[in-house]
Every structure is written in structure tokens, then in C-alpha cells.
Design a protein around this motif. Structure first.
Motif, PDB file in Angstrom:
ATOM      1  N   GLU A  91       0.809  -1.204   0.000  1.00  0.00           N
ATOM      2  CA  GLU A  91       0.000   0.000   0.000  1.00  0.00           C
ATOM      3  C   GLU A  91       0.849   1.264   0.000  1.00  0.00           C
ATOM      4  O   GLU A  91       0.420   2.312   0.425  1.00  0.00           O
ATOM      5  CB  GLU A  91      -0.940  -0.023   1.202  1.00  0.00           C
ATOM      6  CG  GLU A  91      -1.803  -1.276   1.191  1.00  0.00           C
ATOM      7  CD  GLU A  91      -2.977  -1.157   2.120  1.00  0.00           C
ATOM      8  OE1 GLU A  91      -3.284  -0.059   2.579  1.00  0.00           O
ATOM      9  OE2 GLU A  91      -3.597  -2.187   2.373  1.00  0.00           O
ATOM     10  N   GLY A  92       2.075   1.181  -0.485  1.00  0.00           N
ATOM     11  CA  GLY A  92       2.925   2.361  -0.546  1.00  0.00           C
ATOM     12  C   GLY A  92       3.712   2.536   0.731  1.00  0.00           C
ATOM     13  O   GLY A  92       3.869   1.626   1.523  1.00  0.00           O
ATOM     14  N   ASP A  93       4.236   3.720   0.911  1.00  0.00           N
ATOM     15  CA  ASP A  93       5.085   4.004   2.062  1.00  0.00           C
ATOM     16  C   ASP A  93       4.315   3.914   3.372  1.00  0.00           C
ATOM     17  O   ASP A  93       3.171   4.313   3.467  1.00  0.00           O
ATOM     18  CB  ASP A  93       5.678   5.409   1.934  1.00  0.00           C
ATOM     19  CG  ASP A  93       6.571   5.536   0.717  1.00  0.00           C
ATOM     20  OD1 ASP A  93       7.102   4.509   0.256  1.00  0.00           O
ATOM     21  OD2 ASP A  93       6.732   6.656   0.228  1.00  0.00           O
ATOM     22  N   TRP A  94       5.005   3.419   4.384  1.00  0.00           N
ATOM     23  CA  TRP A  94       4.423   3.360   5.710  1.00  0.00           C
ATOM     24  C   TRP A  94       4.468   4.744   6.341  1.00  0.00           C
ATOM     25  O   TRP A  94       5.241   5.598   5.933  1.00  0.00           O
ATOM     26  CB  TRP A  94       5.208   2.382   6.571  1.00  0.00           C
ATOM     27  CG  TRP A  94       4.936   0.934   6.276  1.00  0.00           C
ATOM     28  CD1 TRP A  94       4.271   0.417   5.207  1.00  0.00           C
ATOM     29  CD2 TRP A  94       5.343  -0.170   7.068  1.00  0.00           C
ATOM     30  NE1 TRP A  94       4.236  -0.941   5.291  1.00  0.00           N
ATOM     31  CE2 TRP A  94       4.889  -1.332   6.412  1.00  0.00           C
ATOM     32  CE3 TRP A  94       6.047  -0.286   8.247  1.00  0.00           C
ATOM     33  CZ2 TRP A  94       5.116  -2.600   6.931  1.00  0.00           C
ATOM     34  CZ3 TRP A  94       6.275  -1.553   8.767  1.00  0.00           C
ATOM     35  CH2 TRP A  94       5.803  -2.698   8.112  1.00  0.00           C
ATOM     36  N   GLN A  95       3.648   4.939   7.365  1.00  0.00           N
ATOM     37  CA  GLN A  95       3.619   6.207   8.082  1.00  0.00           C
ATOM     38  C   GLN A  95       4.693   6.212   9.171  1.00  0.00           C
ATOM     39  O   GLN A  95       4.921   5.205   9.830  1.00  0.00           O
ATOM     40  CB  GLN A  95       2.246   6.424   8.717  1.00  0.00           C
ATOM     41  CG  GLN A  95       1.131   6.563   7.709  1.00  0.00           C
ATOM     42  CD  GLN A  95      -0.214   6.802   8.388  1.00  0.00           C
ATOM     43  OE1 GLN A  95      -0.294   7.136   9.557  1.00  0.00           O
ATOM     44  NE2 GLN A  95      -1.279   6.621   7.631  1.00  0.00           N
ATOM     45  N   TRP A  96       5.338   7.370   9.352  1.00  0.00           N
ATOM     46  CA  TRP A  96       6.319   7.524  10.421  1.00  0.00           C
ATOM     47  C   TRP A  96       5.583   7.339  11.746  1.00  0.00           C
ATOM     48  O   TRP A  96       4.499   7.898  11.932  1.00  0.00           O
ATOM     49  CB  TRP A  96       6.949   8.911  10.310  1.00  0.00           C
ATOM     50  CG  TRP A  96       8.206   9.102  11.098  1.00  0.00           C
ATOM     51  CD1 TRP A  96       8.377   9.973  12.124  1.00  0.00           C
ATOM     52  CD2 TRP A  96       9.450   8.430  10.927  1.00  0.00           C
ATOM     53  NE1 TRP A  96       9.667   9.896  12.593  1.00  0.00           N
ATOM     54  CE2 TRP A  96      10.350   8.939  11.882  1.00  0.00           C
ATOM     55  CE3 TRP A  96       9.903   7.431  10.065  1.00  0.00           C
ATOM     56  CZ2 TRP A  96      11.665   8.508  12.000  1.00  0.00           C
ATOM     57  CZ3 TRP A  96      11.212   6.992  10.178  1.00  0.00           C
ATOM     58  CH2 TRP A  96      12.072   7.532  11.131  1.00  0.00           C
ATOM     59  N   PRO A  97       6.124   6.553  12.686  1.00  0.00           N
ATOM     60  CA  PRO A  97       5.366   6.187  13.885  1.00  0.00           C
ATOM     61  C   PRO A  97       5.239   7.244  14.982  1.00  0.00           C
ATOM     62  O   PRO A  97       4.557   7.006  15.976  1.00  0.00           O
ATOM     63  CB  PRO A  97       6.126   4.962  14.409  1.00  0.00           C
ATOM     64  CG  PRO A  97       7.498   5.108  13.878  1.00  0.00           C
ATOM     65  CD  PRO A  97       7.377   5.823  12.574  1.00  0.00           C
ATOM     66  N   VAL A  98       5.871   8.395  14.819  1.00  0.00           N
ATOM     67  CA  VAL A  98       5.756   9.457  15.822  1.00  0.00           C
ATOM     68  C   VAL A  98       5.552  10.794  15.127  1.00  0.00           C
ATOM     69  O   VAL A  98       5.848  10.941  13.946  1.00  0.00           O
ATOM     70  CB  VAL A  98       7.002   9.512  16.744  1.00  0.00           C
ATOM     71  CG1 VAL A  98       7.139   8.232  17.545  1.00  0.00           C
ATOM     72  CG2 VAL A  98       8.262   9.800  15.957  1.00  0.00           C
TER      73      VAL A  98
ATOM     74  N   VAL B 110      11.780  11.009  19.958  1.00  0.00           N
ATOM     75  CA  VAL B 110      10.372  11.266  20.248  1.00  0.00           C
ATOM     76  C   VAL B 110      10.299  11.864  21.656  1.00  0.00           C
ATOM     77  O   VAL B 110      11.125  11.560  22.506  1.00  0.00           O
ATOM     78  CB  VAL B 110       9.520   9.974  20.145  1.00  0.00           C
ATOM     79  CG1 VAL B 110      10.000   8.925  21.106  1.00  0.00           C
ATOM     80  CG2 VAL B 110       8.050  10.240  20.351  1.00  0.00           C
ATOM     81  N   ASP B 111       9.329  12.723  21.866  1.00  0.00           N
ATOM     82  CA  ASP B 111       9.144  13.294  23.195  1.00  0.00           C
ATOM     83  C   ASP B 111       8.717  12.189  24.160  1.00  0.00           C
ATOM     84  O   ASP B 111       7.904  11.333  23.819  1.00  0.00           O
ATOM     85  CB  ASP B 111       8.067  14.380  23.175  1.00  0.00           C
ATOM     86  CG  ASP B 111       8.481  15.587  22.358  1.00  0.00           C
ATOM     87  OD1 ASP B 111       9.698  15.852  22.286  1.00  0.00           O
ATOM     88  OD2 ASP B 111       7.597  16.256  21.795  1.00  0.00           O
ATOM     89  N   THR B 112       9.259  12.224  25.387  1.00  0.00           N
ATOM     90  CA  THR B 112       8.862  11.254  26.406  1.00  0.00           C
ATOM     91  C   THR B 112       7.359  11.362  26.620  1.00  0.00           C
ATOM     92  O   THR B 112       6.818  12.455  26.733  1.00  0.00           O
ATOM     93  CB  THR B 112       9.606  11.507  27.724  1.00  0.00           C
ATOM     94  OG1 THR B 112      11.007  11.427  27.468  1.00  0.00           O
ATOM     95  CG2 THR B 112       9.232  10.493  28.786  1.00  0.00           C
ATOM     96  N   GLY B 113       6.705  10.236  26.649  1.00  0.00           N
ATOM     97  CA  GLY B 113       5.254  10.228  26.796  1.00  0.00           C
ATOM     98  C   GLY B 113       4.536  10.476  25.493  1.00  0.00           C
ATOM     99  O   GLY B 113       3.311  10.494  25.448  1.00  0.00           O
TER     100      GLY B 113
END
Length: 170
Positions: A32-39, A67-70
Motif C-alpha cells: 500500500e505504498g510508504d508506511w507512516q512515520w510512527p511518531v 520522540v518526546d517522552t510520553g
């Protein structure tokens, strides 16, 4: 590793590839194409993937991203939650995306349960602490038919670097 050994391994791999006996490590394909960045935020890889020399060798079997904590962690693609729990000292979550693609996220606290379906972009948990990843980073691992590969290949092209003139005032 000695330079002689490295040359020998490179020569052997080249001979196998050129001879058609080995096509290289498994390649992941996203239907389905590129995956989404997880953050949220820009892509910032703190520690890159380092392929091990063999199945039991040291390496970094994934990427660590800032990624920001939390901060919320999202599913990069649709799949089924395969595991949620603590392994040694870190909470983690694994998603089976089908077709031999499996992602692991750590340290991530989640209220999801094994067997739940997730869609691309769904929140799967929040960044926690523990494990090898430095504080404020998320480890993302990708296996293709059981072999660890660089997850970056699923997230589309990396933004092109812009070279600045040397020694010019900024």
C-alpha cells in the motif's frame, strides 16, 4: 574484523550475487505504498540499523528515533497486535502486518491486547523507558520472514541533504 577477512566476505557475496545463487537479504515490500512515520514531528534517526554479520552476531536490529517522552506511538501500517508486554526491563509491542512483515516498538506502554486489529496511523501506545534505547528514543525493529532488516526502507525516501558552502558565514 581484519581487512583481509572483510575483502574475503565481500568477494564471496559478490560471487554469489553475480552468479545468481543469492539475491541478497529479504526485501520488504509495502503493498500500500510508504508506511507512516510512527511518531509526530520530523524524522530524526538517533541510532541507525546495523546488520549483524550472522544471526548471532552483534548489531543493531532496528532504528532508534527521537520522540518526546510520553509521546504517542502510531502504527505505521495496518496489522494485528501480536504481542504486548514486558520483556526483561522494557515494555514492548509487536504488530504482524501480514506477508511476513513484523514490527516491534520499544519501550512502549499500551492498553492494546494481542489479537486486536490496528490501522495505519492508529495510536498503539506511548513512549516509556527501559531497554537499550536512550531516553527520549523509540526503537523500531522490522523482520521480514524472521530476518531483521532496516525499517527505513518502509518509510519512503529520506529527505535530501542540502550542502552548505564551505567556510561561508551563516
Amino acid at each position: 574484523m581484519s581487512a583481509r577477512f572483510t575483502r574475503l566476505v565481500r568477494s564471496l557475496v559478490a560471487a554469489l550475487v553475480l552468479g545468481g545463487f543469492w539475491a541478497g537479504p529479504p526485501q520488504a515490500e509495502s503493498a500500500e505504498g510508504d508506511w507512516q512515520w510512527p511518531v509526530s514531528g520530523r524524522r530524526h534517526v538517533v541510532e541507525p540499523f546495523i546488520a549483524p554479520a550472522h544471526a548471532y552476531a552483534s548489531g543493531h536490529r532496528g532504528i532508534d528515533i527521537a520522540v518526546d517522552t510520553g509521546g504517542e506511538v502510531r502504527a505505521p501500517a495496518a496489522g494485528v497486535v501480536a504481542f504486548v508486554g514486558t520483556v526483561v526491563d522494557r515494555p514492548l509491542l509487536t504488530i504482524d502486518h501480514g506477508g511476513g512483515l513484523v514490527t516491534t516498538f520499544e519501550p512502549v506502554m499500551s492498553t492494546l491486547r494481542s489479537g486486536e486489529d490496528v490501522s495505519a496511523g492508529d495510536t498503539i501506545g506511548t513512549l516509556s523507558s527501559g531497554g537499550h534505547a536512550a531516553g527520549g528514543t523509540l526503537h523500531v525493529g522490522l523482520r521480514v520472514h524472521g530476518v531483521y532488516v532496516d525499517p527505513m526502507m518502509m518509510f519512503g525516501p529520506v529527505e535530501r541533504a542540502v550542502l552548505l558552502p564551505c567556510c561561508a558565514p551563516l
